[in-house]
Design a protein around this motif. Structure first.
Motif, PDB file in Angstrom:
ATOM      1  N   ALA A  58      -3.203  44.539 -20.779  1.00  0.00           N
ATOM      2  CA  ALA A  58      -2.653  45.668 -20.026  1.00  0.00           C
ATOM      3  C   ALA A  58      -2.828  45.511 -18.524  1.00  0.00           C
ATOM      4  O   ALA A  58      -2.545  46.442 -17.772  1.00  0.00           O
ATOM      5  N   GLY A  59      -3.287  44.349 -18.071  1.00  0.00           N
ATOM      6  CA  GLY A  59      -3.380  44.118 -16.631  1.00  0.00           C
ATOM      7  C   GLY A  59      -4.612  43.332 -16.246  1.00  0.00           C
ATOM      8  O   GLY A  59      -5.430  42.935 -17.084  1.00  0.00           O
ATOM      9  N   ALA A  60      -4.743  43.129 -14.946  1.00  0.00           N
ATOM     10  CA  ALA A  60      -5.917  42.455 -14.404  1.00  0.00           C
ATOM     11  C   ALA A  60      -7.118  43.390 -14.472  1.00  0.00           C
ATOM     12  O   ALA A  60      -6.989  44.595 -14.690  1.00  0.00           O
ATOM     13  N   ASP A  61      -8.288  42.838 -14.314  1.00  0.00           N
ATOM     14  CA  ASP A  61      -9.504  43.647 -14.228  1.00  0.00           C
ATOM     15  C   ASP A  61      -9.669  44.047 -12.767  1.00  0.00           C
ATOM     16  O   ASP A  61     -10.234  43.305 -11.969  1.00  0.00           O
ATOM     17  N   ILE A  62      -9.166  45.224 -12.396  1.00  0.00           N
ATOM     18  CA  ILE A  62      -9.143  45.579 -10.978  1.00  0.00           C
ATOM     19  C   ILE A  62     -10.530  45.905 -10.435  1.00  0.00           C
ATOM     20  O   ILE A  62     -10.698  46.039  -9.227  1.00  0.00           O
ATOM     21  N   SER A  63     -11.519  46.015 -11.316  1.00  0.00           N
ATOM     22  CA  SER A  63     -12.889  46.200 -10.826  1.00  0.00           C
ATOM     23  C   SER A  63     -13.370  44.949 -10.102  1.00  0.00           C
ATOM     24  O   SER A  63     -14.345  44.996  -9.344  1.00  0.00           O
ATOM     25  N   GLU A  64     -12.685  43.803 -10.304  1.00  0.00           N
ATOM     26  CA  GLU A  64     -13.061  42.563  -9.620  1.00  0.00           C
ATOM     27  C   GLU A  64     -12.457  42.483  -8.222  1.00  0.00           C
ATOM     28  O   GLU A  64     -12.889  41.662  -7.412  1.00  0.00           O
ATOM     29  N   PHE A  65     -11.450  43.317  -7.952  1.00  0.00           N
ATOM     30  CA  PHE A  65     -10.792  43.255  -6.648  1.00  0.00           C
ATOM     31  C   PHE A  65     -11.787  43.632  -5.552  1.00  0.00           C
ATOM     32  O   PHE A  65     -12.550  44.576  -5.672  1.00  0.00           O
ATOM     33  N   GLY A  66     -11.726  42.889  -4.462  1.00  0.00           N
ATOM     34  CA  GLY A  66     -12.609  43.187  -3.346  1.00  0.00           C
ATOM     35  C   GLY A  66     -13.971  42.534  -3.470  1.00  0.00           C
ATOM     36  O   GLY A  66     -14.806  42.646  -2.562  1.00  0.00           O
ATOM     37  N   LYS A  67     -14.227  41.848  -4.594  1.00  0.00           N
ATOM     38  CA  LYS A  67     -15.488  41.156  -4.797  1.00  0.00           C
ATOM     39  C   LYS A  67     -15.282  39.652  -4.639  1.00  0.00           C
ATOM     40  O   LYS A  67     -14.158  39.176  -4.494  1.00  0.00           O
ATOM     41  N   MET A  68     -16.379  38.902  -4.666  1.00  0.00           N
ATOM     42  CA  MET A  68     -16.282  37.455  -4.560  1.00  0.00           C
ATOM     43  C   MET A  68     -15.423  36.919  -5.704  1.00  0.00           C
ATOM     44  O   MET A  68     -15.685  37.216  -6.870  1.00  0.00           O
ATOM     45  N   PRO A  69     -14.369  36.143  -5.399  1.00  0.00           N
ATOM     46  CA  PRO A  69     -13.503  35.623  -6.457  1.00  0.00           C
ATOM     47  C   PRO A  69     -14.279  34.785  -7.463  1.00  0.00           C
ATOM     48  O   PRO A  69     -15.186  34.032  -7.101  1.00  0.00           O
ATOM     49  N   MET A  70     -13.919  34.916  -8.730  1.00  0.00           N
ATOM     50  CA  MET A  70     -14.560  34.158  -9.803  1.00  0.00           C
ATOM     51  C   MET A  70     -13.525  33.276 -10.475  1.00  0.00           C
ATOM     52  O   MET A  70     -12.467  33.742 -10.882  1.00  0.00           O
ATOM     53  N   GLU A  71     -13.840  32.006 -10.561  1.00  0.00           N
ATOM     54  CA  GLU A  71     -12.928  31.054 -11.180  1.00  0.00           C
ATOM     55  C   GLU A  71     -12.980  31.176 -12.697  1.00  0.00           C
ATOM     56  O   GLU A  71     -14.007  31.542 -13.254  1.00  0.00           O
ATOM     57  N   PRO A  72     -11.864  30.857 -13.366  1.00  0.00           N
ATOM     58  CA  PRO A  72     -10.577  30.460 -12.789  1.00  0.00           C
ATOM     59  C   PRO A  72      -9.789  31.675 -12.322  1.00  0.00           C
ATOM     60  O   PRO A  72      -9.943  32.767 -12.876  1.00  0.00           O
ATOM     61  N   SER A  73      -8.960  31.481 -11.311  1.00  0.00           N
ATOM     62  CA  SER A  73      -8.127  32.579 -10.832  1.00  0.00           C
ATOM     63  C   SER A  73      -6.977  32.805 -11.808  1.00  0.00           C
ATOM     64  O   SER A  73      -6.603  31.905 -12.574  1.00  0.00           O
ATOM     65  N   LEU A  74      -6.418  33.995 -11.771  1.00  0.00           N
ATOM     66  CA  LEU A  74      -5.285  34.280 -12.654  1.00  0.00           C
ATOM     67  C   LEU A  74      -4.093  33.375 -12.353  1.00  0.00           C
ATOM     68  O   LEU A  74      -3.464  32.863 -13.297  1.00  0.00           O
ATOM     69  N   PRO A  75      -3.725  33.137 -11.069  1.00  0.00           N
ATOM     70  CA  PRO A  75      -2.609  32.215 -10.825  1.00  0.00           C
ATOM     71  C   PRO A  75      -2.842  30.831 -11.430  1.00  0.00           C
ATOM     72  O   PRO A  75      -1.905  30.214 -11.954  1.00  0.00           O
ATOM     73  N   ASP A  76      -4.088  30.349 -11.388  1.00  0.00           N
ATOM     74  CA  ASP A  76      -4.379  29.033 -11.977  1.00  0.00           C
ATOM     75  C   ASP A  76      -4.177  29.053 -13.490  1.00  0.00           C
ATOM     76  O   ASP A  76      -3.625  28.106 -14.073  1.00  0.00           O
ATOM     77  N   VAL A  77      -4.630  30.117 -14.147  1.00  0.00           N
ATOM     78  CA  VAL A  77      -4.464  30.228 -15.598  1.00  0.00           C
ATOM     79  C   VAL A  77      -2.993  30.324 -15.966  1.00  0.00           C
ATOM     80  O   VAL A  77      -2.514  29.668 -16.903  1.00  0.00           O
TER      81      VAL A  77
END
Length: 357
Positions: A58-77
């Motif tokens: 149903a979407g990205a985990d928006i609780s991660e927005f604004g925090k240090m990015p965690m690999e793998p990124s969604l575009p990479d997946v």
């Protein structure tokens, strides 16, 4: 485990289980990445991505927005899924929204149950699709359909999505059974790996002035909002530039939106609205009591508006004021408001008569 893999004859079934809505949290992204990579070297000939529970991703985990990015990124997946040497089918139920639909768009085939809905609602959080949605949606559905889908943010019913080629097929009954049947039909014909990124849009087929018209319309309808205008810029790039350049622009503009005060405010509101309905210490199984009647102190603009809301819902209202004159003034305001809505034919009026006292 949030992502599991089951090899059924020649079909590899990738199952996501991340309740309640299978959001694309870091463990899900990591699980998808590892499973897709693993499946390239086993005996499977075709892969299915499906979800447990009440919905597809149903979407990205928006609780991660604004925090240090965690690999793998969604575009990479998403890019890894599209690059798979084996065809990948997205099997959708419930809703495939935002990043979830971007995962589906990266798959080579998309099927859904008739009750499913798809969409790219990022604009409602002051964002734009940041994992290829602005580049893949117009290549499948056409420029106008993609612009409408993304700038409105409204979900689309499966039948409509199929009619504009965002979905390949609708399946009745059990989704996994239908997905396996669809996969076996493809395997019988030696299926091709259909990558959306290989589709090109002929600029000559685009109505002259289309993008300027959308910009002008959105400047009025979404005044002060930056995300809709950036969506138009991304779709324009999907028409006029190779997909790698379009994806670069999409990512750049996504980050600009993500860091904007507009998006930060909308995301704060999103979480605040959900937190407001939760009461600390109240058991989840607690059932709400039925509202039998409402008393409102003060019949001014705010009090009158609240009274109208309850009256429209069929709940008896008692309006309390300091004296008869103030009470009558409040009732007159309510009557005037209903008169306006009747003229506009925009409200049915109250279901029950207000009380007063």
């Amino acid at each position: 485990m949030t992502v599991t893999y089951d090899l059924q004859n020649k079909i590899g079934v990738i199952t996501i289980n991340n309740p309640p809505v299978n959001a694309l949290s870091q463990p899900v992204r990591e699980g998808l990445k590892g499973t897709i990579e693993k499946a390239q070297h086993d005996d499977s000939e075709l892969l299915i991505i499906i979800c447990t529970g009440r919905t597809f991703i149903a979407g990205a985990d928006i609780s991660e927005f604004g925090k240090m990015p965690m690999e793998p990124s969604l575009p990479d997946v998403v890019n890894l899924i599209e690059a798979s040497a084996k065809p990948v089918i997205a099997a959708i139920h419930g809703t495939a929204l935002g990043g979830g639909f971007e995962v589906a768009l990266a798959c080579h085939y998309r099927i859904a149950v008739p009750s499913a809905k798809v969409g790219l609602p990022e604009v409602k959080l002051g964002l734009l699709p940041g994992a290829g949605g602005t580049q893949r949606a117009p290549r499948l559905a056409g420029v106008k359909n993609a612009l409408d889908l993304m700038t409105s943010g409204h979900p689309m019913k499966a039948a409509r999505a199929q009619s504009i080629e965002l979905l390949d097929s609708l399946v009745e009954g059990n989704l996994l059974t239908g997905a396996i049947e669809f996969a076996n039909t493809l395997l019988a014909d030696n299926p091709e790996v259909r990558r959306v990124s290989d589709i090109t849009i002929d600029p000559a087929q685009i109505e002259p002035g289309l993008f300027d018209a959308y910009r002008a319309r959105l400047a009025k309808r979404a005044r002060g909002q930056i995300a809709p205008q950036k969506i138009v810029a991304c779709v324009e790039a999907a028409v006029n530039q190779p997909i790698n350049k379009g994806l670069e622009l999409e990512r750049k503009l996504f980050v600009e939106c993500l860091l904007s005060p507009e998006s930060q405010g909308l995301r704060h509101l999103f979480f605040a609205e959900r937190k407001a309905v939760k009461i600390n210490g109240l058991p989840k199984e607690t059932r709400a009591k039925a509202i039998q009647s409402v008393g409102i102190i003060g019949g001014g603009t705010m009090g009158g508006g609240i009274a109208m809301n309850f009256a429209n819902a069929g709940i008896p209202v008692t309006l309390l004021e300091i004296d008869e004159q103030a009470l009558q003034r409040g009732k007159d305001i309510i009557a005037s408001n209903y008169g306006i809505t009747v003229k506009k034919a925009s409200s049915p009026g109250p279901k029950q008569k207000n009380g007063s006292g």
